[in-house]
Motif scaffolding. Structure first.
Motif, PDB file in Angstrom:
ATOM      1  N   LEU A   1       0.835  -1.197   0.000  1.00 31.76           N
ATOM      2  CA  LEU A   1       0.000   0.000   0.000  1.00 31.76           C
ATOM      3  C   LEU A   1       0.869   1.246   0.000  1.00 31.76           C
ATOM      4  CD1 LEU A   1      -2.892  -0.720   2.538  1.00 31.76           C
ATOM      5  CD2 LEU A   1      -3.086  -0.225   0.107  1.00 31.76           C
ATOM      6  N   ALA A   2       1.944   1.170   0.785  1.00 32.03           N
ATOM      7  CA  ALA A   2       2.778   2.360   0.933  1.00 32.03           C
ATOM      8  C   ALA A   2       3.869   2.428  -0.130  1.00 32.03           C
ATOM      9  CB  ALA A   2       3.403   2.358   2.329  1.00 32.03           C
ATOM     10  N   ARG A   3       4.518   1.285  -0.380  1.00 31.70           N
ATOM     11  CA  ARG A   3       5.734   1.299  -1.177  1.00 31.70           C
ATOM     12  C   ARG A   3       5.667   0.477  -2.452  1.00 31.70           C
ATOM     13  NH1 ARG A   3       9.759   3.031   2.516  1.00 31.70           N
ATOM     14  NH2 ARG A   3       8.888   5.092   2.829  1.00 31.70           N
ATOM     15  N   GLY A   4       4.569  -0.201  -2.676  1.00 25.43           N
ATOM     16  CA  GLY A   4       4.507  -1.122  -3.811  1.00 25.43           C
ATOM     17  C   GLY A   4       4.837  -0.432  -5.125  1.00 25.43           C
ATOM     18  N   LYS A   5       5.288  -1.203  -6.086  1.00 23.23           N
ATOM     19  CA  LYS A   5       5.606  -0.661  -7.401  1.00 23.23           C
ATOM     20  C   LYS A   5       4.343  -0.082  -7.999  1.00 23.23           C
ATOM     21  CE  LYS A   5       6.435  -3.185 -11.081  1.00 23.23           C
ATOM     22  NZ  LYS A   5       6.609  -4.420 -11.667  1.00 23.23           N
ATOM     23  N   LYS A   6       4.448   1.096  -8.591  1.00 31.79           N
ATOM     24  CA  LYS A   6       3.272   1.696  -9.226  1.00 31.79           C
ATOM     25  C   LYS A   6       2.806   0.801 -10.364  1.00 31.79           C
ATOM     26  CE  LYS A   6       2.388   6.053  -7.659  1.00 31.79           C
ATOM     27  NZ  LYS A   6       3.534   6.465  -6.892  1.00 31.79           N
ATOM     28  N   ALA A   7       1.516   0.585 -10.436  1.00 29.69           N
ATOM     29  CA  ALA A   7       1.001  -0.349 -11.440  1.00 29.69           C
ATOM     30  C   ALA A   7       0.768   0.364 -12.758  1.00 29.69           C
ATOM     31  CB  ALA A   7      -0.299  -0.963 -10.951  1.00 29.69           C
ATOM     32  N   GLU A   8       0.964  -0.354 -13.856  1.00 24.39           N
ATOM     33  CA  GLU A   8       0.555   0.184 -15.153  1.00 24.39           C
ATOM     34  C   GLU A   8      -0.915  -0.115 -15.360  1.00 24.39           C
ATOM     35  OE1 GLU A   8       2.253  -2.460 -18.068  1.00 24.39           O
ATOM     36  OE2 GLU A   8       3.733  -3.137 -16.610  1.00 24.39           O
ATOM     37  N   ALA A   9      -1.480   0.374 -16.443  1.00 19.08           N
ATOM     38  CA  ALA A   9      -2.934   0.318 -16.597  1.00 19.08           C
ATOM     39  C   ALA A   9      -3.458  -1.116 -16.641  1.00 19.08           C
ATOM     40  CB  ALA A   9      -3.357   1.065 -17.857  1.00 19.08           C
ATOM     41  N   ASN A  10      -2.763  -1.987 -17.359  1.00 19.70           N
ATOM     42  CA  ASN A  10      -3.266  -3.347 -17.479  1.00 19.70           C
ATOM     43  C   ASN A  10      -2.137  -4.318 -17.174  1.00 19.70           C
ATOM     44  OD1 ASN A  10      -4.565  -5.706 -18.099  1.00 19.70           O
ATOM     45  ND2 ASN A  10      -5.104  -5.119 -20.203  1.00 19.70           N
ATOM     46  N   PRO A  11      -1.743  -4.432 -15.915  1.00 22.81           N
ATOM     47  CA  PRO A  11      -0.503  -5.133 -15.578  1.00 22.81           C
ATOM     48  C   PRO A  11      -0.523  -6.609 -15.966  1.00 22.81           C
ATOM     49  CG  PRO A  11      -1.788  -4.682 -13.604  1.00 22.81           C
ATOM     50  CD  PRO A  11      -2.447  -3.956 -14.714  1.00 22.81           C
ATOM     51  N   TRP A  12      -1.680  -7.231 -15.981  1.00 23.86           N
ATOM     52  CA  TRP A  12      -1.706  -8.672 -16.297  1.00 23.86           C
ATOM     53  C   TRP A  12      -2.069  -8.922 -17.753  1.00 23.86           C
ATOM     54  CZ3 TRP A  12       0.516  -9.729 -12.032  1.00 23.86           C
ATOM     55  CH2 TRP A  12       0.040  -9.283 -10.795  1.00 23.86           C
ATOM     56  N   ARG A  13      -2.194  -7.870 -18.523  1.00 26.26           N
ATOM     57  CA  ARG A  13      -2.645  -7.978 -19.911  1.00 26.26           C
ATOM     58  C   ARG A  13      -3.914  -8.821 -19.981  1.00 26.26           C
ATOM     59  NH1 ARG A  13       1.251 -10.555 -22.937  1.00 26.26           N
ATOM     60  NH2 ARG A  13       2.013 -11.494 -21.008  1.00 26.26           N
ATOM     61  N   ALA A  14      -4.911  -8.369 -19.250  1.00 30.37           N
ATOM     62  CA  ALA A  14      -6.182  -9.094 -19.165  1.00 30.37           C
ATOM     63  C   ALA A  14      -7.215  -8.451 -20.072  1.00 30.37           C
ATOM     64  CB  ALA A  14      -6.678  -9.087 -17.719  1.00 30.37           C
ATOM     65  N   ASN A  15      -8.284  -9.182 -20.341  1.00 32.26           N
ATOM     66  CA  ASN A  15      -9.276  -8.740 -21.312  1.00 32.26           C
ATOM     67  C   ASN A  15     -10.430  -7.958 -20.731  1.00 32.26           C
ATOM     68  OD1 ASN A  15      -7.953  -9.979 -23.358  1.00 32.26           O
ATOM     69  ND2 ASN A  15      -9.218 -11.832 -23.347  1.00 32.26           N
ATOM     70  N   THR A  16     -10.671  -8.156 -19.438  1.00 33.85           N
ATOM     71  CA  THR A  16     -11.930  -7.656 -18.908  1.00 33.85           C
ATOM     72  C   THR A  16     -11.897  -6.150 -18.717  1.00 33.85           C
ATOM     73  OG1 THR A  16     -11.028  -8.533 -16.861  1.00 33.85           O
ATOM     74  CG2 THR A  16     -12.821  -9.744 -17.862  1.00 33.85           C
ATOM     75  N   LEU A  17     -13.090  -5.572 -18.580  1.00 33.44           N
ATOM     76  CA  LEU A  17     -13.227  -4.123 -18.677  1.00 33.44           C
ATOM     77  C   LEU A  17     -12.584  -3.350 -17.548  1.00 33.44           C
ATOM     78  CD1 LEU A  17     -16.883  -3.610 -19.935  1.00 33.44           C
ATOM     79  CD2 LEU A  17     -14.753  -3.527 -21.221  1.00 33.44           C
ATOM     80  N   GLU A  18     -12.415  -3.978 -16.369  1.00 39.22           N
ATOM     81  CA  GLU A  18     -11.896  -3.169 -15.271  1.00 39.22           C
ATOM     82  C   GLU A  18     -10.519  -2.611 -15.603  1.00 39.22           C
ATOM     83  OE1 GLU A  18     -11.922  -6.422 -15.270  1.00 39.22           O
ATOM     84  OE2 GLU A  18     -10.663  -7.364 -13.752  1.00 39.22           O
ATOM     85  N   TRP A  19      -9.787  -3.269 -16.510  1.00 39.41           N
ATOM     86  CA  TRP A  19      -8.442  -2.801 -16.838  1.00 39.41           C
ATOM     87  C   TRP A  19      -8.449  -1.720 -17.910  1.00 39.41           C
ATOM     88  CZ3 TRP A  19      -5.675  -4.404 -13.017  1.00 39.41           C
ATOM     89  CH2 TRP A  19      -5.974  -5.636 -12.407  1.00 39.41           C
ATOM     90  N   THR A  20      -9.633  -1.332 -18.394  1.00 41.03           N
ATOM     91  CA  THR A  20      -9.667  -0.265 -19.398  1.00 41.03           C
ATOM     92  C   THR A  20      -9.885   1.102 -18.756  1.00 41.03           C
ATOM     93  OG1 THR A  20     -12.057  -0.503 -19.712  1.00 41.03           O
ATOM     94  CG2 THR A  20     -10.628  -1.837 -21.114  1.00 41.03           C
ATOM     95  N   THR A  21     -10.067   1.124 -17.443  1.00 41.75           N
ATOM     96  CA  THR A  21     -10.191   2.417 -16.775  1.00 41.75           C
ATOM     97  C   THR A  21      -8.795   2.948 -16.487  1.00 41.75           C
ATOM     98  OG1 THR A  21     -10.097   1.456 -14.572  1.00 41.75           O
ATOM     99  CG2 THR A  21     -12.267   1.616 -15.596  1.00 41.75           C
ATOM    100  N   PRO A  22      -8.708   4.220 -16.073  1.00 31.53           N
ATOM    101  CA  PRO A  22      -7.412   4.672 -15.552  1.00 31.53           C
ATOM    102  C   PRO A  22      -7.025   3.773 -14.382  1.00 31.53           C
ATOM    103  CG  PRO A  22      -9.012   6.479 -15.610  1.00 31.53           C
ATOM    104  CD  PRO A  22      -9.733   5.252 -16.020  1.00 31.53           C
TER     105      PRO A  22
END
Ligand code: HEA
Ligand code: HEA
Ligand code: CUA
Ligand SMILES: [Cu+2]
Lengths: 221, 584, 194
Positions: B517-538
Motif C-alpha cells: 500500500l505504501a511502497r509497492g511498485k506503481k502499477a501500469e494500466a493493465n498489468p496482467w494484460r487481461a481482457n476484462t473491462l476493469e483494466w480499461t479504466t485509468p
C-alpha cells in the motif's frame, strides 16, 4: 501409530457394510483425486511459460464435457443407490429385537433403563443406571432413545452407530455387537459445557455374564 | 426519486467532485471505496477469528494447560490462561461465525461484489449507490454487535455456529445469556445488510451492463456474483425467520423449539440448513468465479467451456436448495428423507465435476505464468477437489453415520472454506490489488506467503481426516478425557503446531498488504494484460470509473491467444474487423 | 457524451431499476413469509388439536370484513396508478388517500382484535398456537404498517404535485409493494383463521 490410519475395529453386524462403503468411496475418490492431481501437475509443468510459447486457442469440447458429466453422474448416482439399502436396514427397519432398553440422555449423562424381571419397560421393576450399558453379545439390542433437555448424540465408534437423542422424540435404535469388550459411548452432539467428557461405557458380555450382572442389579435395588 | 437514480449522480462523468474526507473515505457512495471498506473490515475480523482458532488449537494439543500470554483474561473466561469448557465452546462458535459471516462473505460478496460488478460490466456505479453505502454500514453495525457480545456477562454465544435449539433456546443450558441474544440480533442485522447488497447487485447486473455486454459475454466472476446474490436474497430471509423465532423463545416466553411447550427442536435445524446449505455455496461460487478469471488470464487461454461453466454454477445454485437434509442424517429426521437427500447431494457433485475438469481444460496447452495470484488460484482448484471429495463420504448416509460430528467434517469444512474460498481470496487480493490501490503487491512476499500457507494448511487439516476416521468428535475441548483418543493425541499436537505456522504465515500477507500500500511498485494500466473491462479504466479510477464515454463490448471476456490477433490477449472493448467480428 | 444515463450506450432497460429493485425485494420477502408460514404449518399439522381446547377462537366475521377492506385498498391503489398514467392527477390523489384510509382501517381493526384476544387470554406464550398467531399475523401487520408509512410519503409527494403521467415511478413502485402485502393476507387468513 500406523494402525490408527484407518477405521477402528468394527464390532457390529452392520459395521462391515459401512466399512465396505467407506472403502469403496475411499478408492473412488482416491482415483479421482490422483487423476485430477496428476493431470494438473503434468499440465502445470508441461505448459509453463517459456520464451516464444503461445497458448493454443481452445474454447471447449462439447463431446468431452458430455463424457465426463455422464461418467460422474453414473458413479455418483450408483453410489447413492448402493448405499440406500444399507441405510434402510440400519435406520428404517432392521431385525426384531432380543433385548430392550430405554436410553435417556441428559446434561451430561446417559441414563440406561433396563426392564425388570418381568421383561417389560415402563413397569415398577425397571432399573435405571447411569452410563453403564450392559448388553449380551450376538443379540439384537433395541432401545428407545430420547433426551430430557437438549440434543445429544449416542455414538459408539466401533459399532459405527450414531443417532441423535432429541427431547420430545422417541427414536428407535438397534445394533448387534459381535465382540465382547468395553467400549466408550461418547456424546457426539454439542450439548453444553459438559459435552466434552459426557460418556458412558458399553459392556458387551457373554449371555451368562450379562444375566449375572442383571440379577445383581435387580437384587441390589 | 427518478426511476433511474444513478443517472442523477453520474451525468457529468469526468468531473471529480471534491468530496470531503468523510464523504470520500467513510460515508462514500463510490462502489470502489465501499469494496475497500469491506475488505479492511473483513481482514480485521479475520485476525480475530484466526486468533480464536489459535487458542482452540493450543487447547486441543495441550488440554487444560495455560495458554501463553493469556494470563490477563479474567475468570471465569480463563483461569490464569487455562481455557475452561464453556470458553472453548464460545471460541469455536465465534471462530466459525466470524470467519463465515464477517470474513468470507464480506470479502467475496461485499468487497469483490462491489468492486468488480460495475467495473467489469461497464457501469459507472451500482444502481443504488446510497443503498450500497448503507449496506456496508449496516454490516459494520452487525459486526460491532457481534464483537460486543464478547463483553457481556456470560460471554459470547457458545452453542456452535449452527446454534442448535433447544441448547441455544434456553439460557441455562449453556449459561450464556445476552451473548446468544446479540448473536441472533447481529445476524438479523447482517441479513438486512445483505438484502440491500443483493438487491443492488441483481439490479446492476440486469440493468446496467454497457453496450454489447450481453449475458454470455459476462466474465465468469460476474456470473458467480450474480448467482450468489440471488442465493443470498432467497436464503438469508429464512435464517432471519429462524433467528426471530429463536429470539422469541429466549426473550418472549414462546416455545417454538421447546418440546415442553409443544415446540419442535428439529424445526430449527430444517430452517437453519435450508439457509445454511445455500450459504456454503454462497461462499464457494464467487471463489470459483475469481479462480476462473485468474486461471484464464495466466494461462493465456480461453476458459474451457465458458457456457458450461456458467450453467454449472446455476445448477449448483439450484441444487443447493434441495440438499439441506444432508446435515441432518443422524438427527432423528425420517430416514426415508435421508435417502432422498443422499441422492440430491450426490448429484451436486456433477456440476462441481464440470467446473473442475474445465479448469484443467483451461490450463491444458496454455502458456502458464506462475504469478503468486495464479499459484493461489491453482491451489484453490486442488484443495477444493479434496474438500469436495470428502463431501462424497458424508453424502453417503451409512458412512455419515460414523463420521458425522467428527473431525472428518472439520477437515471437509476447512478444505472447502480455507483451501477453497480463502485461497481464491488470496489470489483475488493479489490479482486485483493494482486496480484497488494502484500499486502492485510484492511477488516474492506473495510467493513465500503462498508456499508456507499451502504446506502448513495441508499439514493442519489433512490429518483431521485421520482423527475423524478414529471417531474423534468435534466440539470437544479435551480429547484426553476419552481413552480411545489418547493414542492419537500426537496427531493433535502435530496439527496444532502446523496451525501456529499457518497463523503466523498470515502476518506475511498482512506485511505484504501494508508494505505494498505504501511502497509497492506503481502499477501500469493493465498489468496482467487481461481482457476484462476493469483494466480499461485509468489505473486508479475516479468516481464514475471511466473518464470518457463508457466502453463498448465487442466479444467475450476470454479471447486469449486468439489466432486472429498477434497479441496474446484481446480486451473486450477492442474491436477487430473481418471474420473475428462475426465469430463472437 | 457517449453515454446518456446508466445503461451506457444501451437502450433503456425493460424494467427500470426502481421497479426491478422492489420486485427483487419482494422475492426476499416471499422467502421470509415462506419461512414463517412453513414453521406455522409444522405446528398446525403436527398438533393433535388445532386450535387447542381452552383458548379463545379467532374472530372470523370481523376479519372477513377486514379482509375486504384490505383487498379494496389493493383495488383503490390500482385505480390510483391507472389515474396517474392517464394524468388524472386529482383522481390519483383521491385514490391514494382512500388507500391510506383503508390500510389504516385494517391496522386499527387488527389492533383492536389483538387487544380483545389478549383480554380473552390468548397470549404469545399460549403454546405454539398463540405464538404462531402473534408472530405470523404480527409479521404481516408490521408489513402493512411499513406499507402505510411508505404510502403516506408517496401521498404527500402526490399532494405536493410531484407526479405526472411522465413521472410516476414512485407511485408504481409503492403500489407493487402494496399489492404484495394485500396478496399475502388472504393466504394467511385462510391458513390461520380456518
Ligand atoms: C464452501 C463450503 C462448502 C462446499 C463447497 C461444500 C461442498 C459439499 N459438501 Fe459440505 N459442508 C460445509 C461447507 C461446504 N461443503 C460446511 C461448513 C459443513 C459443516 C457444517 C457444520 O456442521 O458445522 C459441511 C458439511 C457437509 C455435510 C454434513 C456432514 C455432517 O455433518 O455429517 C455433507 C453431507 O453430505 C456435505 C457434503 C458436501 C458435498 C457433497 C459437497 C459438494 O458440493 C462437493 C462437490 C465437489 C466434488 C465432488 C469435487 C470435484 C468433483 C470431481 C473431481 C468429479 C469426480 C468426483 C467423483 C466421481 C466422486 N457437507
Ligand atoms: C472460512 C472459514 C474458516 C476458516 C478460515 C477457518 C480457519 C481455521 N480454523 Fe476453523 N472452523 C470453521 C471455519 C473456518 N475455520 C467452521 C465453520 C467451524 C465449525 C465450528 C463449529 O463447530 O461450530 C470451524 C471449526 C474449527 C475447529 C474445530 C473446533 C471443534 O470442533 O472443537 C478447529 C480445530 O482445529 C478449527 C481450526 C482452524 C484453524 C487452525 C484455522 C486457521 O486456518 C486459521 C489461521 C489464522 C488466520 C487465518 C488468522 C491469522 C491472522 C493474523 C494473526 C493476523 C493477520 C491479519 C491479516 C491478514 C489482516 N476450526
Ligand atoms: Cu451430550 Cu454432547
Ligand atoms: Cu450442506
Amino acid at each position: 501409530m500406523l494402525e490408527h490410519f484407518w477405521l477402528p475395529e468394527g464390532i457390529s453386524t452392520f459395521s462391515p457394510r459401512i466399512d465396505f462403503l467407506f472403502t469403496l468411496i475411499f478408492w473412488i475418490t482416491a482415483v479421482v483425486w490422483a487423476l485430477v492431481t496428476i493431470a494438473m501437475i503434468v499440465f502445470m509443468v508441461k505448459y509453463r511459460t517459456r520464451p516464444g510459447r503461445k497458448a493454443t486457442y481452445i474454447e471447449g469440447n462439447p463431446r468431452l464435457e458430455i463424457l465426463w458429466t455422464t461418467v460422474t453422474a453414473v458413479i455418483l448416482i450408483g453410489l447413492a443407490l448402493l448405499s440406500r439399502s444399507t441405510w434402510a436396514n440400519i435406520k428404517e427397519n432392521g431385525p426384531p429385537g432380543d433385548v430392550f432398553y430405554k436410553v435417556t440422555a441428559k446434561q451430561f449423562n446417559w441414563e440406561i433403563t433396563y426392564p425388570g424381571p418381568d421383561g417389560k419397560l415402563g413397569t415398577a421393576d425397571d432399573v435405571t443406571v447411569e452410563n453403564d450399558f450392559h448388553v449380551p453379545v450376538n443379540k439384537v439390542v433395541r432401545f428407545e432413545l430420547t433426551s430430557k433437555d437438549v440434543i445429544h448424540s449416542f455414538f459408539v465408534p466401533w459399532i459405527r452407530l450414531k443417532q441423535d437423542a432429541v427431547p420430545g422424540r422417541q427414536i428407535h435404535v438397534w445394533f448387534e455387537a459381535t465382540k465382547k469388550g468395553q467400549y466408550e459411548i461418547p456424546c457426539a452432539e454439542l450439548c453444553g459445557f459438559g459435552h466434552s467428557g459426557m460418556k458412558g461405557t458399553l459392556y458387551v458380555e457373554s449371555e451368562q455374564d450379562f444375566q449375572h450382572w442383571l440379577k445383581d442389579k435387580y437384587s441390589s435395588k | 426519486m427518478s426511476s433511474t437514480p444513478a443517472s442523477a449522480i453520474h451525468v457529468g462523468h469526468a468531473e471529480h467532485h471534491e468530496l470531503g474526507f468523510v464523504r470520500t473515505y467513510i460515508f462514500s457512495t463510490d462502489h470502489k471505496m465501499i469494496g475497500r471498506q469491506f475488505l479492511f473490515m473483513a481482514l480485521f475480523m479475520m485476525a480475530i477469528g484466526g486468533a480464536m482458532a489459535m487458542l482452540m488449537r493450543w487447547e486441543l494439543a495441550f488440554p487444560e494447560t495455560a495458554v501463553p500470554f493469556m494470563h490477563w483474561v479474567p475468570e471465569p473466561y480463563m483461569y490464569d490462561g487455562a481455557i475452561p469448557p464453556n470458553t472453548y465452546n464460545s471460541m469455536f462458535t465465534m471462530h466459525a461465525t466470524i470467519m463465515i459471516f464477517f470474513v468470507v462473505m464480506p470479502i467475496l460478496v461485499g468487497c469483490y461484489g462491489n468492486f468488480l460488478i460495475p467495473l467489469m460490466i461497464g457501469a459507472r456505479d451500482m444502481a443504488f449507490p446510497v443503498l450500497n453505502m448503507l449496506s456496508f454500514w449496516v454490516g459494520a453495525v452487525a459486526g460491532l454487535i457481534m464483537l460486543a457480545s464478547f463483553f457481556v456477562p456470560g460471554g459470547p454465544a457458545a452453542a456452535g455456529w449452527t446454534s442448535y435449539a433447544p441448547l441455544s433456546a434456553v439460557p441455562v443450558y449453556t449459561g450464556v445469556d445476552w451473548g446468544q441474544n446479540l448473536w441472533c440480533i447481529s445476524l438479523i442485522v447482517l441479513g438486512v445488510s445483505s438484502l440491500m447488497g443483493s438487491i443492488n447487485y441483481i439490479t446492476t447486473v440486469i440493468n446496467m451492463r454497457t453496450k454489447g455486454m450481453t449475458f454470455f459475454r459476462l466474465p465468469l466472476v460476474i456470473w458467480s456474483l450474480f448467482i450468489t446474490a440471488i442465493l443470498l436474497l432467497l436464503a438469508l430471509p429464512v435464517l432471519t425467520t429462524a433467528l426471530a423465532l429463536l429470539l422469541f423463545d429466549r426473550l418472549g416466553g414462546t416455545h417454538f423449539f421447546l418440546p415442553a411447550g409443544g415446540g419442535e427442536p428439529l424445526l430449527w435445524q430444517h430452517l437453519f440448513w435450508f439457509f445454511g446449505h445455500p450459504e456454503v455455496y454462497i461462499m464457494i461460487l464467487p471463489a470459483m468465479g475469481m479462480a476462473s478469471e485468474i486461471i484464464a488470464t495466466f494461462s493465456r487461454k480461453p476458459i474451457f467451456g465458458y457456457r458450461a461453466m456458467a450453467y454449472a454454477m446455476a445448477a449448483i445454485a439450484f441444487l443447493s436448495w434441495i440438499v439441506w437434509g444432508h446435515h441432518m442424517f443422524q438427527s432423528g429426521m425420517n430416514p426415508a428423507l435421508g435417502s432422498g437427500f443422499m441422492v440430491t447431494t450426490m448429484i451436486i457433485g456433477v456440476p462441481s465435476a464440470i467446473k473442475t475438469f474445465n479448469w484443467l481444460g483451461t490450463i491444458y496447452k496454455g502458456n502458464i505464468h506462475y504469478t503468486a495470484a495464479m499459484m493461489n488460484a491453482l491451489a484453490f482448484v486442488a484443495m477444493f477437489v479434496i474438500g469436495g471429495l470428502s463431501g462424497i463420504f458424508m453424502a453417503c448416509t451409512p458412512v455419515d453415520m460414523f463420521i458425522h460430528d467428527t473431525y472428518f467434517i472439520v477437515a471437509h469444512i476447512h478444505y472447502v472454506l480455507f483451501g477453497g474460498s480463502l485461497f481464491a481470496i488470496f489470489g483475488a487480493i493479489l490479482y486485483w490489488f493494482p486496480k484497488m490501490f494502484g500499486r502492485m503487491m510484492n511477488e516474492t512476499l506473495g510467493k513465500i506467503h503462498f508456499w508456507i500457507t499451502f504446506i502448513a494448511f495441508n499439514c493442519t487439516f489433512f490429518p483431521m481426516h485421520i482423527l475423524g476416521m478414529n471417531g474423534h468428535m468435534r466440539r470437544i475441548y479435551n480429547p484426553l478425557q476419552y481413552d480411545f483418543l489418547k493414542p492419537i493425541q500426537p496427531i493433535n499436537v502435530f496439527i496444532s503446531i502446523s496451525a501456529f505456522v499457518l497463523g503466523a504465515a498470515q502476518f506475511i500477507l498482512l506485511a505484504n498488504i501494508i508494505w505494498s500500500l505504501a511502497r509497492g511498485k506503481k502499477a501500469e494500466a493493465n498489468p496482467w494484460r487481461a481482457n476484462t473491462l476493469e483494466w480499461t479504466t485509468p489505473i486508479r479510477p475516479g468516481h464514475g470509473n471511466w473518464d470518457g464515454p463508457l466502453p463498448v463490448v465487442h466479444h467475450g471476456p476470454y479471447e486469449y491467444s486468439s489466432p486472429l490477433t498477434t497479441e496474446d490477449y484481446l480486451p473486450q472493448n477492442v474491436e477487430i474487423t473481418g471474420k473475428a467480428a462475426v465469430a463472437h | 457524451m457517449g453515454d446518456g444515463g446508466p445503461g451506457g450506450g444501451r437502450e433503456a432497460p425493460i424494467i427500470s431499476n426502481g421497479r426491478l429493485a422492489v420486485l427483487i425485494l419482494l422475492a426476499g420477502e416471499t422467502m421470509l413469509f415462506a419461512g414463517f408460514i412453513g414453521s406455522f404449518l409444522v405446528y398446525k399439522l403436527g398438533a393433535p388439536f388445532w386450535p387447542p381446547p381452552g383458548l379463545p377462537r379467532l374472530p372470523i366475521q370481523i376479519t372477513w370484513a377486514n379482509t375486504f377492506v384490505l383487498l379494496a385498498s389493493g383495488v383503490t391503489m390500482h385505480l390510483a396508478v391507472r389515474a396517474v398514467r392517464r394524468n388524472r392527477l386529482a383522481r390519483m390523489r383521491l385514490m391514494l388517500g382512500i388507500t391510506v384510509l383503508l390500510g389504516t382501517t385494517f391496522l386499527v381493526v387488527q389492533g383492536r382484535e389483538w387487544v380483545r384476544l389478549i383480554e380473552h387470554g390468548l397470549h404469545l406464550t399460549s403454546g405454539t398456537y398463540g405464538a404462531t398467531f402473534y408472530t405470523l399475523i404480527g409479521l404481516h401487520g408490521f408489513h402493512v404498517l411499513c406499507a402505510v408509512l411508505w404510502l403516506l410519503g408517496v401521498f404527500a409527494a402526490a399532494m405536493a404535485g410531484r407526479f405526472t403521467a411522465f413521472r410516476y415511478a414512485p407511485v408504481e413502485i409503492c403500489a407493487i409493494y402494496w399489492y404484495f402485502v394485500c396478496a399475502v393476507w388472504p393466504v394467511l387468513f385462510y391458513l390461520v383463521y380456518f
